[in-house]
Structures are given as C-alpha cells and as structure tokens.
Enzyme design. Sequence first.
Site, PDB file in Angstrom:
ATOM      1  N   ASP A   1      -2.454   0.880   4.575  1.00  0.00           N
ATOM      2  CA  ASP A   1      -2.662   1.279   3.193  1.00  0.00           C
ATOM      3  C   ASP A   1      -1.378   1.179   2.373  1.00  0.00           C
ATOM      4  O   ASP A   1      -0.281   1.325   2.918  1.00  0.00           O
ATOM      5  CB  ASP A   1      -3.152   2.735   3.193  1.00  0.00           C
TER       6      ASP A   1
ATOM      7  N   ASN B   1      -0.554  -1.376   0.108  1.00  0.00           N
ATOM      8  CA  ASN B   1      -0.079  -2.712  -0.300  1.00  0.00           C
ATOM      9  C   ASN B   1      -0.023  -2.829  -1.821  1.00  0.00           C
ATOM     10  O   ASN B   1       0.956  -3.314  -2.388  1.00  0.00           O
ATOM     11  CB  ASN B   1      -1.022  -3.807   0.213  1.00  0.00           C
TER      12      ASN B   1
ATOM     13  N   ARG C   1       0.022  -0.399  -4.149  1.00  0.00           N
ATOM     14  CA  ARG C   1       1.023   0.483  -4.762  1.00  0.00           C
ATOM     15  C   ARG C   1       2.440  -0.042  -4.574  1.00  0.00           C
ATOM     16  O   ARG C   1       3.270   0.022  -5.464  1.00  0.00           O
ATOM     17  CB  ARG C   1       0.913   1.896  -4.158  1.00  0.00           C
ATOM     18  N   TRP C   2       2.687  -0.603  -3.392  1.00  0.00           N
ATOM     19  CA  TRP C   2       4.020  -1.156  -3.103  1.00  0.00           C
ATOM     20  C   TRP C   2       4.333  -2.266  -4.109  1.00  0.00           C
ATOM     21  O   TRP C   2       5.427  -2.325  -4.669  1.00  0.00           O
ATOM     22  CB  TRP C   2       4.039  -1.697  -1.670  1.00  0.00           C
TER      23      TRP C   2
ATOM     24  N   HIS D   1      -0.379  -7.514  -0.497  1.00  0.00           N
ATOM     25  CA  HIS D   1      -1.151  -7.946   0.681  1.00  0.00           C
ATOM     26  C   HIS D   1      -0.376  -9.012   1.458  1.00  0.00           C
ATOM     27  O   HIS D   1      -0.363  -9.013   2.688  1.00  0.00           O
ATOM     28  CB  HIS D   1      -2.519  -8.493   0.259  1.00  0.00           C
TER      29      HIS D   1
ATOM     30  N   LEU E   1      -0.234  -7.671  24.934  1.00  0.00           N
ATOM     31  CA  LEU E   1      -0.815  -6.717  23.986  1.00  0.00           C
ATOM     32  C   LEU E   1      -2.220  -7.142  23.546  1.00  0.00           C
ATOM     33  O   LEU E   1      -2.440  -8.317  23.240  1.00  0.00           O
ATOM     34  CB  LEU E   1       0.089  -6.667  22.736  1.00  0.00           C
TER      35      LEU E   1
ATOM     36  N   SER F   1     -10.972   7.615   6.281  1.00  0.00           N
ATOM     37  CA  SER F   1     -11.572   6.443   5.628  1.00  0.00           C
ATOM     38  C   SER F   1     -12.458   5.602   6.545  1.00  0.00           C
ATOM     39  O   SER F   1     -12.306   4.379   6.614  1.00  0.00           O
ATOM     40  CB  SER F   1     -10.480   5.562   5.004  1.00  0.00           C
TER      41      SER F   1
HETATM   42  C1  FPP Z   1      -5.034  -1.499   1.668  1.00  0.00           C
HETATM   43  O1  FPP Z   1      -4.019  -1.415   0.679  1.00  0.00           O
HETATM   44  C2  FPP Z   1      -4.975  -2.792   2.312  1.00  0.00           C
HETATM   45  C3  FPP Z   1      -5.990  -3.685   2.367  1.00  0.00           C
HETATM   46  C4  FPP Z   1      -7.306  -3.447   1.765  1.00  0.00           C
HETATM   47  C5  FPP Z   1      -5.815  -4.989   3.005  1.00  0.00           C
HETATM   48  C6  FPP Z   1      -4.951  -4.984   4.230  1.00  0.00           C
HETATM   49  C7  FPP Z   1      -4.466  -6.340   4.457  1.00  0.00           C
HETATM   50  C8  FPP Z   1      -3.235  -6.661   4.924  1.00  0.00           C
HETATM   51  C9  FPP Z   1      -2.265  -5.697   5.429  1.00  0.00           C
HETATM   52  C10 FPP Z   1      -2.771  -8.052   4.950  1.00  0.00           C
HETATM   53  C11 FPP Z   1      -3.723  -9.028   5.491  1.00  0.00           C
HETATM   54  C12 FPP Z   1      -3.997  -8.868   6.924  1.00  0.00           C
HETATM   55  C13 FPP Z   1      -4.051  -9.909   7.737  1.00  0.00           C
HETATM   56  C14 FPP Z   1      -4.559  -9.728   9.109  1.00  0.00           C
HETATM   57  C15 FPP Z   1      -3.607 -11.234   7.330  1.00  0.00           C
HETATM   58  P1  FPP Z   1      -4.462  -1.157  -0.806  1.00  0.00           P
HETATM   59  O2  FPP Z   1      -4.723  -2.463  -1.461  1.00  0.00           O
HETATM   60  O3  FPP Z   1      -5.594  -0.195  -0.801  1.00  0.00           O
HETATM   61  O4  FPP Z   1      -3.216  -0.512  -1.462  1.00  0.00           O
HETATM   62  P2  FPP Z   1      -3.233   0.729  -2.427  1.00  0.00           P
HETATM   63  O5  FPP Z   1      -3.774   1.873  -1.627  1.00  0.00           O
HETATM   64  O6  FPP Z   1      -1.797   0.908  -2.776  1.00  0.00           O
HETATM   65  O7  FPP Z   1      -4.080   0.379  -3.608  1.00  0.00           O
END
Ligand code: FPP
Length: 230
Positions: free
Chosen positions: A2, A4, A6-7, A19, A113, A178
């Site tokens: 979680d 991505n 916000r970062w 992402h 792994l 979640s």
């Molecule tokens: C949640 O952050 C993240 C996701 C919905 C996607 C996760 C995907 C990745 C880490 C990268 C892709 C993975 C692979 C395997 C290539 P968010 O968007 O909800 O962030 P937020 O909570 O800050 O809005």
Amino acid sequence: MDGNGRWAQARGLARVRGHEAGGERVEEIIRIAPQYGVRYLTLYAFSKENWQRPQHEVSFLMELLSGYLDQKLKKMMQNNVIFNAIGNLSDLPETIQKKIAYWIEEAKNNTGLTATFAFSYSSRFEIVEACRRIARRVRQGTLEPEAICEQTLSESLYTAGLPDPDLLIRTSGEMRISNFLLWQISYTELYVTEKCWPEFGEEEFAKALQDYQRRERRFGRSGETLPQVL
Ligand code: FPP
C-alpha cells in the site's frame, strides 16, 4: 503493498509512477528475502476491488504486470524462485493469464523462495469458492458433511499447500486487513509501518523481521518463544 499513490503524490508525480517504483521494490524484496531465512512470501499485488479504480490506472497496472512477467521472471528463475499466483486469475486479460501459467510451469522445479502473487484476489471470494468446491464434493457423494473440518477448508483455498503466514506486513500505516488471507492469518503476527511500499527496502524489511522475532507467539496456548533466525 500500500501507499504507491501517496508516495508519488507527495513527490508531485502521477500515481502510476508510484506503482512503477513499487514494482522495483517487489523485485528487491524477492531477491533479499531468502537471505533472511524467509521461504514463503505472498504479495498482494491487485485486489478484486481494485478493478473499480479509474480505467487508466487499471490499464497501467496490467501493463506493468505484463512487463514484469516478461522482464523480471527470468531473473527470478535464475534466483531459484518458485513463482506462484493466487486469486480469481480468470478476471485477468488472457495474455497475462497465459504468462502466469507459463512461469508457474517453468519455475515448478525450483527449490528456493516461493513467491506468491495475489492478483484479482479477494479473501471472501476465495472462501466462497472453497465452499462451492466442498459442496460439490458432498453432492457427488465423495465427502460426508461430518468429515468437513478446518483442514478441508484450508485445502480448498487458493493457498492449499502453502503454510499459514507467520508475519503480515502492512505498509503506509493502514490498520486494516483489506480482505487479505482472512482464514490464513488467524494466528499471524501483524506489523504496520508508516513507510509507503516504494520506500519499503531492505532496511525496513529487516526491521519488520526483527520486530517479529521479539514477539512471543502463543497460538492460544500459554507461551513459546520463537527460534532466532537473524
Ligand atoms: C496500492 O497502493 C497498490 C496497488 C493497488 C498496486 C500494487 C502494485 C505494485 C506494488 C506494483 C506492481 C506489482 C507487480 C507485481 C509488477 P495505492 O495505489 O492504493 O496507494 P495509496 O494507498 O497511496 O493510494
């Protein structure tokens, strides 16, 4: 994984850049996890609910995933990783389903792994599907209702054959589960960090494992200390 969005937003970037950065962390954590004695790692990459995100974000995530499968899986193979996927995979574009099936097959004789990716995953849906599977066996007459036990359900989930998680790490400070592995995390230790997933590197990973090692796990019993692996 979680935080991505916000970062990225905190850096004046589009959410999708988060992402992208998150994808790099996936690679790093899979590479280093075995050095810390981790044998199973399950990554929540895309939930069933995530399909409701804006179309451009969903398309970007599918592209990212597709590219990841093309480019990074070869490296994972060299690192002896067993690639695995859970979720309602038939929701994914067919090209991605094929790539997933290909890499699962390619990696099946590896011994390192086990990296399990959750795609279009919903724990409640997983439990509903497991119930349907069990009900079909009862209807066929191959299973008596009285013979249904916890193991029957565990073995009917996507995670059949995988041990229940010891530790669940949640990034970006969210204090909720979640819809992730609800059955499997009954006795799992929880670790919440304020760091967003793109900031979750080796140092943060090691911190989470060290925190876990200090816990006393009871499984409802009186007490037992963990073996030291770090
Ligand atoms: C949640 O952050 C993240 C996701 C919905 C996607 C996760 C995907 C990745 C880490 C990268 C892709 C993975 C692979 C395997 C290539 P968010 O968007 O909800 O962030 P937020 O909570 O800050 O809005």
